[in-house]
Design an enzyme around this catalytic site. Structure first.
Site, mmCIF file in Angstrom:
data_model
loop_
_atom_site.group_PDB
_atom_site.id
_atom_site.type_symbol
_atom_site.label_atom_id
_atom_site.label_comp_id
_atom_site.label_asym_id
_atom_site.label_seq_id
_atom_site.Cartn_x
_atom_site.Cartn_y
_atom_site.Cartn_z
ATOM 1 N N ARG A 168 1.041 -1.456 0.239
ATOM 2 C CA ARG A 168 0.039 0.171 -0.010
ATOM 3 C C ARG A 168 1.019 1.196 -0.005
ATOM 4 N NH1 ARG A 168 -4.015 -1.109 3.579
ATOM 5 N NH2 ARG A 168 -2.687 -0.007 5.411
ATOM 6 N N TYR B 265 -16.581 21.352 -8.599
ATOM 7 C CA TYR B 265 -16.738 20.623 -9.651
ATOM 8 C C TYR B 265 -18.157 19.532 -8.771
ATOM 9 C CZ TYR B 265 -16.009 15.252 -10.579
ATOM 10 O OH TYR B 265 -16.752 14.004 -11.575
ATOM 11 N N ASP C 32 -8.428 22.488 -6.981
ATOM 12 C CA ASP C 32 -8.189 21.362 -8.097
ATOM 13 C C ASP C 32 -7.866 21.399 -9.800
ATOM 14 O OD1 ASP C 32 -9.397 19.942 -10.057
ATOM 15 O OD2 ASP C 32 -11.412 19.710 -9.039
ATOM 16 N N LYS D 232 -7.985 12.620 -15.909
ATOM 17 C CA LYS D 232 -8.106 13.358 -17.593
ATOM 18 C C LYS D 232 -7.270 13.407 -18.402
ATOM 19 C CE LYS D 232 -12.155 13.572 -15.650
ATOM 20 N NZ LYS D 232 -12.591 15.087 -14.536
HETATM 21 C C1 LIG Z 1 -13.317 14.190 -13.417
HETATM 22 C C2 LIG Z 1 -12.767 16.116 -12.400
HETATM 23 C C3 LIG Z 1 -12.120 15.029 -10.923
HETATM 24 C C4 LIG Z 1 -12.758 13.950 -10.573
HETATM 25 O O1 LIG Z 1 -12.151 12.698 -11.073
HETATM 26 P P1 LIG Z 1 -12.349 11.214 -11.269
HETATM 27 O O2 LIG Z 1 -10.957 11.306 -11.361
HETATM 28 O O3 LIG Z 1 -13.348 11.674 -11.932
HETATM 29 O O4 LIG Z 1 -13.018 11.098 -9.919
HETATM 30 C C5 LIG Z 1 -12.137 16.262 -9.927
HETATM 31 N N1 LIG Z 1 -11.954 17.174 -10.991
HETATM 32 C C6 LIG Z 1 -12.963 17.979 -11.533
HETATM 33 C C7 LIG Z 1 -12.298 19.421 -12.141
HETATM 34 C C8 LIG Z 1 -13.154 16.956 -12.594
HETATM 35 O O5 LIG Z 1 -13.314 17.500 -14.175
#
Ligand SMILES: *Cc1c(COP(=O)(O)O)cnc(C)c1O
Length: 394
Positions: free
Chosen positions: A57, A110, A183, A208
């Site tokens: 882990r 988000y 973020d 992403k």
């Molecule tokens: C997609 C996204 C997330 C979350 O990511 P996941 O891997 O789908 O949980 C967080 N913040 C933003 C701005 C996003 O577009």
């Protein structure tokens, strides 16, 4: 088991391959995808040795290679990995918050981040207040009270694309003893580096652009502050966060081509956005790299590029029926959530923005459509959108 020939079938089946698998037969370009919960120690004294990796882990070859790459990308001293981008947001928040604290969150965050704040943090006695997505630094800093522990930012907002002066908020927050988290999924850690602008915690969904192929879930939180680094690591240890080696490998593979892909997404996105600006069916294009955009000056000052994600508003009197007809007529743009992969995507956002704006109600000329522009040829994408507009012609 070269010492002696093992006696029983079961013993042989377990141990004969062990020596071979401990030895790399050849050196590949990428790290080994090591699968392992147990980590074998050379000596008994190592079992409780401080600072050693003693359990899977803690991360194995691919994880540590990815962490090294992300530290470089984020200009960070410490990076923690999570099983998804949302896991990174919640893991980072939980590592610095405690009962009685307050978090100030940007209205355009988000949506699942808002859900976590509203449904989960509140149950633990952490209160949440939202501020408008284009609030000035003074407006945000004026909200700080004795209880404010954290300000959570996202710039641009990932559906509505308002920009904020992140550096000024971070500087003001630091003066007042308040932490900041951003973020930064839109800039993919590359076109904006939150830690360079004084932000304490830089979070992104590696799902992403870093992953880049819509086939992996992963998230990261990065910091330069050693106290926060310790808190992140402690929270992960206590909450049991861990990610698989294939996921870490895929994110690392994506990281290698991130600058090349992101530049192509950005150029294709701008070509499509500029074309949309000339269409009578479009009331407004929301893209901070376009000079008319209210966030353009901040984007130009702070960002070194744009990705392929932006939105536009259909011109009145288009409503839901036209929005659905437009989207259903698209063939190259897939209909779906998430973004950052090589393929183009479209979705309509009104159900999200109308519900998830509480600091200031959502107002727009018409329905909001978000595009993720992929690596296809822009001329083909434009032809696809043209077919969409043809489908809503009255
Ligand atoms: C997609 C996204 C997330 C979350 O990511 P996941 O891997 O789908 O949980 C967080 N913040 C933003 C701005 C996003 O577009």
């Amino acid at each position: 088991m070269t010492k002696d020939v093992p006696v029983g079938d079961s013993t042989r089946l377990i141990h004969t391959a062990a020596e071979e698998s401990a030895r790399l037969p050849a050196r590949s370009v990428g790290p080994a995808i090591q699968r392992g919960s147990t980590v074998l120690m050379d000596r008994a004294a190592d079992l409780y040795a401080h600072g050693k990796i003693t359990y899977g882990r803690d991360g194995l070859a691919a994880h540590h290679a990815l962490i090294a790459g992300l530290k470089d990308l984020e200009h960070a001293e410490h990076v923690e990995l999570y099983g998804s981008g949302l896991g990174a947001v919640t893991g980072a928040m939980l590592s610095v918050l405690k009962t009685g604290d307050e978090v100030l969150v940007v209205d355009g965050a988000y949506k699942p981040t808002r859900r976590f704040c509203d449904n989960f943090l509140k149950n633990y006695g952490v209160s949440v207040r939202y501020f408008p997505s284009d609030a000035s630094p003074d407006e945000v800093l004026a909200l700080i009270t004795e209880r404010t522990r954290l300000i959570a930012l996202e710039s641009p907002a990932s559906l509505s694309f308002e920009m904020m002066d992140v550096g000024a908020v971070a500087a003001g927050a630091r003066e007042r003893g308040v932490l900041t988290l951003m973020d930064n999924t839109w800039a993919a850690g590359l076109y904006f580096r939150p830690l360079d602008h004084g932000v304490d915690l830089s979070v992104q969904a590696l799902t992403k652009y870093v992953g880049g192929h819509a086939d992996v879930f992963l998230g990261s939180a990065a910091t330069r502050n050693p106290v926060i680094a310790r808190k992140l690591a402690q929270a992960s240890l206590n909450l049991g966060h861990s990610v698989g080696p294939e996921e870490a490998y895929l994110a690392l593979r994506g990281l290698r081509t991130l600058p090349a892909r992101l530049a192509a997404h950005g150029a294709n996105g701008l070509a499509v956005a500029k074309w949309l600006m000339g269409r009578p069916e479009v009331a407004r294009v929301r893209h901070p790299a376009l000079p008319h955009d209210p966030g353009h000056a901040l984007w130009k000052r702070d960002f070194s590029g744009a990705c392929g994600l932006f939105a536009f508003e259909l011109a009145p009197p288009a409503g839901l029926a036209e929005t659905l007809a437009f989207l259903d007529a698209l063939t190259l743009f897939g209909l779906g959530f998430s973004w950052g992969g090589y393929e183009s995507l479209a979705l309509y956002c009104d159900p999200q923005v109308k519900e998830a704006r509480t600091a200031r109600p959502w107002t727009a000329a018409g329905p909001l459509i978000r595009l993720h522009v992929g690596l296809e040829d822009p001329a083909d994408l434009i032809a696809d959108l043209e077919a969409g507009f043809a489908a809503i012609k009255r």
